[in-house]
Design an enzyme around this catalytic site. Structure first.
Site, PDB file in Angstrom:
ATOM      1  N   LYS A   1     -16.117 -20.737  24.873  1.00  0.00           N
ATOM      2  CA  LYS A   1     -15.503 -19.421  25.097  1.00  0.00           C
ATOM      3  C   LYS A   1     -15.501 -18.633  23.792  1.00  0.00           C
ATOM      4  O   LYS A   1     -15.013 -19.118  22.776  1.00  0.00           O
ATOM      5  CB  LYS A   1     -14.066 -19.585  25.598  1.00  0.00           C
ATOM      6  CG  LYS A   1     -13.350 -18.256  25.801  1.00  0.00           C
ATOM      7  CD  LYS A   1     -12.026 -18.432  26.504  1.00  0.00           C
ATOM      8  CE  LYS A   1     -10.855 -18.649  25.591  1.00  0.00           C
ATOM      9  NZ  LYS A   1     -10.474 -17.486  24.778  1.00  0.00           N
TER      10      LYS A   1
ATOM     11  N   ASP B   1     -14.956 -13.806  26.714  1.00  0.00           N
ATOM     12  CA  ASP B   1     -13.568 -13.508  27.098  1.00  0.00           C
ATOM     13  C   ASP B   1     -13.113 -12.222  26.413  1.00  0.00           C
ATOM     14  O   ASP B   1     -12.363 -12.264  25.441  1.00  0.00           O
ATOM     15  CB  ASP B   1     -12.704 -14.718  26.679  1.00  0.00           C
ATOM     16  CG  ASP B   1     -11.222 -14.527  26.976  1.00  0.00           C
ATOM     17  OD1 ASP B   1     -10.884 -13.708  27.837  1.00  0.00           O
ATOM     18  OD2 ASP B   1     -10.416 -15.237  26.336  1.00  0.00           O
TER      19      ASP B   1
ATOM     20  N   LYS C   1     -11.965  -9.477  28.359  1.00  0.00           N
ATOM     21  CA  LYS C   1     -10.944  -8.857  29.235  1.00  0.00           C
ATOM     22  C   LYS C   1     -11.104  -7.345  29.304  1.00  0.00           C
ATOM     23  O   LYS C   1     -10.181  -6.594  28.961  1.00  0.00           O
ATOM     24  CB  LYS C   1      -9.537  -9.203  28.741  1.00  0.00           C
ATOM     25  CG  LYS C   1      -9.245 -10.688  28.657  1.00  0.00           C
ATOM     26  CD  LYS C   1      -7.797 -10.928  28.228  1.00  0.00           C
ATOM     27  CE  LYS C   1      -7.448 -12.379  28.077  1.00  0.00           C
ATOM     28  NZ  LYS C   1      -8.107 -13.053  26.933  1.00  0.00           N
TER      29      LYS C   1
ATOM     30  N   ASP D   1     -10.734  -0.617  31.450  1.00  0.00           N
ATOM     31  CA  ASP D   1     -11.034   0.780  31.108  1.00  0.00           C
ATOM     32  C   ASP D   1     -11.368   1.495  32.409  1.00  0.00           C
ATOM     33  O   ASP D   1     -11.182   0.916  33.490  1.00  0.00           O
ATOM     34  CB  ASP D   1     -12.215   0.815  30.111  1.00  0.00           C
ATOM     35  CG  ASP D   1     -12.171   2.017  29.185  1.00  0.00           C
ATOM     36  OD1 ASP D   1     -11.959   3.137  29.686  1.00  0.00           O
ATOM     37  OD2 ASP D   1     -12.359   1.847  27.960  1.00  0.00           O
TER      38      ASP D   1
ATOM     39  N   THR E   1      -0.037 -14.264  30.214  1.00  0.00           N
ATOM     40  CA  THR E   1       1.093 -15.204  30.243  1.00  0.00           C
ATOM     41  C   THR E   1       2.148 -14.857  29.183  1.00  0.00           C
ATOM     42  O   THR E   1       3.250 -15.386  29.211  1.00  0.00           O
ATOM     43  CB  THR E   1       0.627 -16.660  30.033  1.00  0.00           C
ATOM     44  OG1 THR E   1      -0.310 -16.668  28.971  1.00  0.00           O
ATOM     45  CG2 THR E   1       0.008 -17.220  31.278  1.00  0.00           C
TER      46      THR E   1
ATOM     47  N   ARG F   1      -7.559 -25.944  20.401  1.00  0.00           N
ATOM     48  CA  ARG F   1      -7.195 -26.778  19.255  1.00  0.00           C
ATOM     49  C   ARG F   1      -7.280 -28.285  19.468  1.00  0.00           C
ATOM     50  O   ARG F   1      -7.657 -28.992  18.517  1.00  0.00           O
ATOM     51  CB  ARG F   1      -5.816 -26.352  18.744  1.00  0.00           C
ATOM     52  CG  ARG F   1      -5.893 -25.013  18.009  1.00  0.00           C
ATOM     53  CD  ARG F   1      -4.565 -24.329  17.912  1.00  0.00           C
ATOM     54  NE  ARG F   1      -4.115 -23.837  19.201  1.00  0.00           N
ATOM     55  CZ  ARG F   1      -2.981 -23.175  19.388  1.00  0.00           C
ATOM     56  NH1 ARG F   1      -2.183 -22.950  18.364  1.00  0.00           N
ATOM     57  NH2 ARG F   1      -2.645 -22.745  20.592  1.00  0.00           N
TER      58      ARG F   1
END
Ligand code: C5P
Length: 231
Positions: free
Chosen positions: A33, A60, A62, A65, A117, A208
């Site tokens: 990603k 990614d 997002k 517009d 989130t 991570r």
């Protein structure tokens, strides 16, 4: 070989750091990603290099517009050869439909982010959105599916309910994953790979626990093994 279900989040600020990690990974075992930080720092050149190295890329960014702008951005991303890209479902029906029309079926997978989130009830009240976070996630996921997109990004904790609502052919892509024994970094609501798969997740976004592991390939192999044992 089953298709890789782990998408490694390349949350880095330079191509050097990203390539240092990817040179130790295997495209048969994971996808990658690339998000706003790395893409803004490095541009499409890095994506093209990673694709040449054999990796499937989830871009990614997002997009959110006006419909025409998002449609053109989606087309540019798909033309780059990415495997998956996303838009923000909050952009609404016209924007989602324009994005869908811009990408030929069978090329890049097009998914949407529902509610970030990081947004809690106070944030929703501040911007005047009706309903609680769960209700908004369900509403935006239903809208995303109605507009013909391929799936949504969601918490693995929401995946079970979303899977029931969407049926089997809608991709659920879930971050916030931690192996059982791992600490959770700054993620508040985490799920193990086993729980995420059982809840109906198709692809797990993991950063991570792999990128900061002393041996990233070994960490990836262990996570894949946990996923294989869950099926
Ligand atoms: O390092 P970690 O596994 O927490 O990384 C998770 C990745 O998933 C990061 O790139 C983060 O931005 C992304 N993400 C998330 N939670 C969301 C949406 C995306 O952690 N709700």
């Amino acid at each position: 070989m089953n298709e890789p279900r782990i998408i490694v989040a390349l949350d880095f600020s330079s191509a050097e750091q990203a390539l240092d990690l990817t040179s130790r990974l295997d495209p048969d075992l994971c996808r990658l990603k690339v998000g706003k930080e790395l893409f803004t720092a490095t541009g499409p050149g890095l994506i093209e290099k990673l694709i040449r190295d054999g990796f499937d890329i989830f871009l990614d960014l997002k997009y959110h517009d006006i419909p025409n702008t998002v449609a053109n951005a989606c087309k540019a991303a798909a033309d780059m050869g990415v495997w998956m890209l996303n838009v923000h479902a909050m952009g609404g029906r016209k924007m989602l439909s324009a994005a869908r029309e811009a990408i030929a079926p069978g090329t890049a997978k097009l998914i949407a982010v529902t509610l970030l989130t990081s947004m809690d009830q106070d944030d929703l009240n501040d911007i005047g959105l009706q309903g609680n976070p769960e209700q908004i996630v369900l509403r935006l996921a239903a809208l995303t599916q109605a507009c013909g997109l391929d799936g949504v990004v969601c918490s693995a904790l929401e995946a079970r309910q979303l899977r029931q609502m969407t049926g089997p052919d809608f991709h659920l892509v879930t971050p916030g994953i931690r192996p059982q024994e791992n600490n959770s970094d700054d993620q508040k609501r985490v799920t193990t790979p086993t729980a995420a798969i059982k809840n109906g997740s198709d692809y797990l976004v993991i950063g991570r626990p792999i990128t900061q592991a002393p041996d990233p390939l070994r960490a990836l192999e262990q996570l894949n093994q946990e996923i294989r044992q869950t099926r």
